[in-house]
Design an enzyme around this catalytic site. Sequence first.
Site, PDB file in Angstrom:
ATOM      1  N   ASP A   8       4.083  16.647   4.500  1.00  0.00           N
ATOM      2  CA  ASP A   8       2.910  16.372   3.649  1.00  0.00           C
ATOM      3  C   ASP A   8       2.763  17.466   2.589  1.00  0.00           C
ATOM      4  O   ASP A   8       2.460  17.199   1.429  1.00  0.00           O
ATOM      5  CB  ASP A   8       1.618  16.364   4.479  1.00  0.00           C
ATOM      6  CG  ASP A   8       1.405  15.060   5.235  1.00  0.00           C
ATOM      7  OD1 ASP A   8       2.126  14.084   4.961  1.00  0.00           O
ATOM      8  OD2 ASP A   8       0.507  15.032   6.103  1.00  0.00           O
ATOM      9  N   GLN A  38      11.919   2.469 -34.738  1.00  0.00           N
ATOM     10  CA  GLN A  38      10.793   2.015 -33.915  1.00  0.00           C
ATOM     11  C   GLN A  38      11.111   1.936 -32.413  1.00  0.00           C
ATOM     12  O   GLN A  38      10.280   2.314 -31.584  1.00  0.00           O
ATOM     13  CB  GLN A  38      10.346   0.647 -34.410  1.00  0.00           C
ATOM     14  CG  GLN A  38       8.871   0.460 -34.305  1.00  0.00           C
ATOM     15  CD  GLN A  38       8.414  -0.803 -35.029  1.00  0.00           C
ATOM     16  OE1 GLN A  38       9.199  -1.714 -35.275  1.00  0.00           O
ATOM     17  NE2 GLN A  38       7.150  -0.867 -35.366  1.00  0.00           N
ATOM     18  N   GLU A  66      13.127  14.379   1.651  1.00  0.00           N
ATOM     19  CA  GLU A  66      11.747  14.603   2.130  1.00  0.00           C
ATOM     20  C   GLU A  66      10.997  13.279   2.236  1.00  0.00           C
ATOM     21  O   GLU A  66       9.812  13.169   1.921  1.00  0.00           O
ATOM     22  CB  GLU A  66      11.027  15.643   1.272  1.00  0.00           C
ATOM     23  CG  GLU A  66      11.739  16.987   1.391  1.00  0.00           C
ATOM     24  CD  GLU A  66      10.905  18.206   1.095  1.00  0.00           C
ATOM     25  OE1 GLU A  66       9.679  18.084   1.047  1.00  0.00           O
ATOM     26  OE2 GLU A  66      11.516  19.274   0.934  1.00  0.00           O
ATOM     27  N   THR A  85      12.292   8.998   1.925  1.00  0.00           N
ATOM     28  CA  THR A  85      12.703   8.083   0.852  1.00  0.00           C
ATOM     29  C   THR A  85      11.462   7.449   0.214  1.00  0.00           C
ATOM     30  O   THR A  85      10.356   7.529   0.767  1.00  0.00           O
ATOM     31  CB  THR A  85      13.569   6.954   1.433  1.00  0.00           C
ATOM     32  OG1 THR A  85      12.779   6.269   2.424  1.00  0.00           O
ATOM     33  CG2 THR A  85      14.840   7.484   2.089  1.00  0.00           C
TER      34      THR A  85
END
Length: 390
Positions: free
Chosen positions: A246, A285, A374, A376
Amino acid sequence: MHFFETDEQAMIRELVRDFAESVLSVTVKQRDSTQSPPLEEWQEFLDLGLQGVTIPEQYGGTPVDDISESIIIEELARVDPSFAVMYCVHVGLCSMTIALHGDEEQKSKYLPRLVAGEVGAYSLSESGAGTDAAAMSCRAKLNDAGTHYVLNGEKMWVTNGTQARILVLFAKDVDHADYGEKRHGGSTAFIVESGFPGFNVGKKEDKLGIRSSDTCTLILEDCMVPVENVLKGSGNGFAIAMNALDNSRIGIAAQALGIAQGAFESALRYAHEREAFGKVIAHHQMITAYLADMATQIEAARLMVYRASAVKQEHYENAGPRHSKEASMAKLFAGDTAMWVSERAIQILGGYGYTTDFPVERFFRDAKITQIYEGTQEVQRIVISRAIQP
Ligand code: COS
């Protein structure tokens, strides 16, 4: 709500940007091609005193706020994503995990060493246990004397693995009451030193991207880990592993943000130099629109990374709600942004973008891992979906 950098955050950004541009940029291309870890660069980085940002002052650390931590990683990744992940794992998955879950003895012993520059790592994944972390097969058994856990098994995908001296490593204690009962039963977090008997570095991976980041397999053959090196007691490892992720997923989101920013700046510069049909391509552009979309996407990712960092800080400082959802959202969005922006950057540079003469192809290769490690992108969606139940 504050949407502006504090003076301290701006100062940290400038400090790290200067280091990245003057030191990392010189060797990043060569290290990428030879897959050499940034060891000399790490030694120089230590002079900045930022390796202890997640370590309390009483152990020699120099704490900063959580947005600053993300800014450091972002600025490193803008130039060198490999160095960024080396740092991210050192301060996040290793140092912070010990600072949060270690007892006084463990913190006094290991945190000053991490501040002094000994490299830290984190080892959870195995060949058959990446996304399904609870399926790990690495085993730990207390010896008869009750002095050491004996660890056996193979860990995989260990960032900083060949260089790390101090690792937070996970294995299942076969004597724990929950072992075999719960899927993650017996999971235990150990502080392992690379010098412990039975600790061996295995295969070094040959990777698509973040090639200067050192990734390897670890082989534990009767590896002797003192009982006092268990974090928070046997059987509590899975929650520690998830909590560490986390925290660190925000770091990976910051790494992805830096990759996107680096690729974007390269494409922007090129688009303002390269002429076609009598004007710089930035004024055609379609290229203008690409650049505007890239800048917008990056800004959105930045807001998510900083907000997740703020929610994390609130969680620890004021017992605010857990930051799992915000961390996963930031990583999901920033990882996709890094991939998309770096691909557009190659498109803007055309044939040149496909060569190693420009850094965009490296950013493109480096971006991919942020959608994988860490957790997927699929794992992030699992975490998010569990947090948004009615
Ligand atoms: N913080 C603290 N504790 C947590 C937690 C968190 N964020 N998430 C889960 N836990 C705890 C749960 O409370 C539960 O505790 P109990 O022991 O009381 O049962 C335990 O951990 C198991 O949780 P859960 O049932 O959710 O586990 P799952 O096996 O279903 O986990 C996912 C699912 C996919 C979310 C998890 O395995 C995961 O994140 N996998 C990816 C791992 C990863 O990122 N690997 C890469 C490593 S870096 S290369």
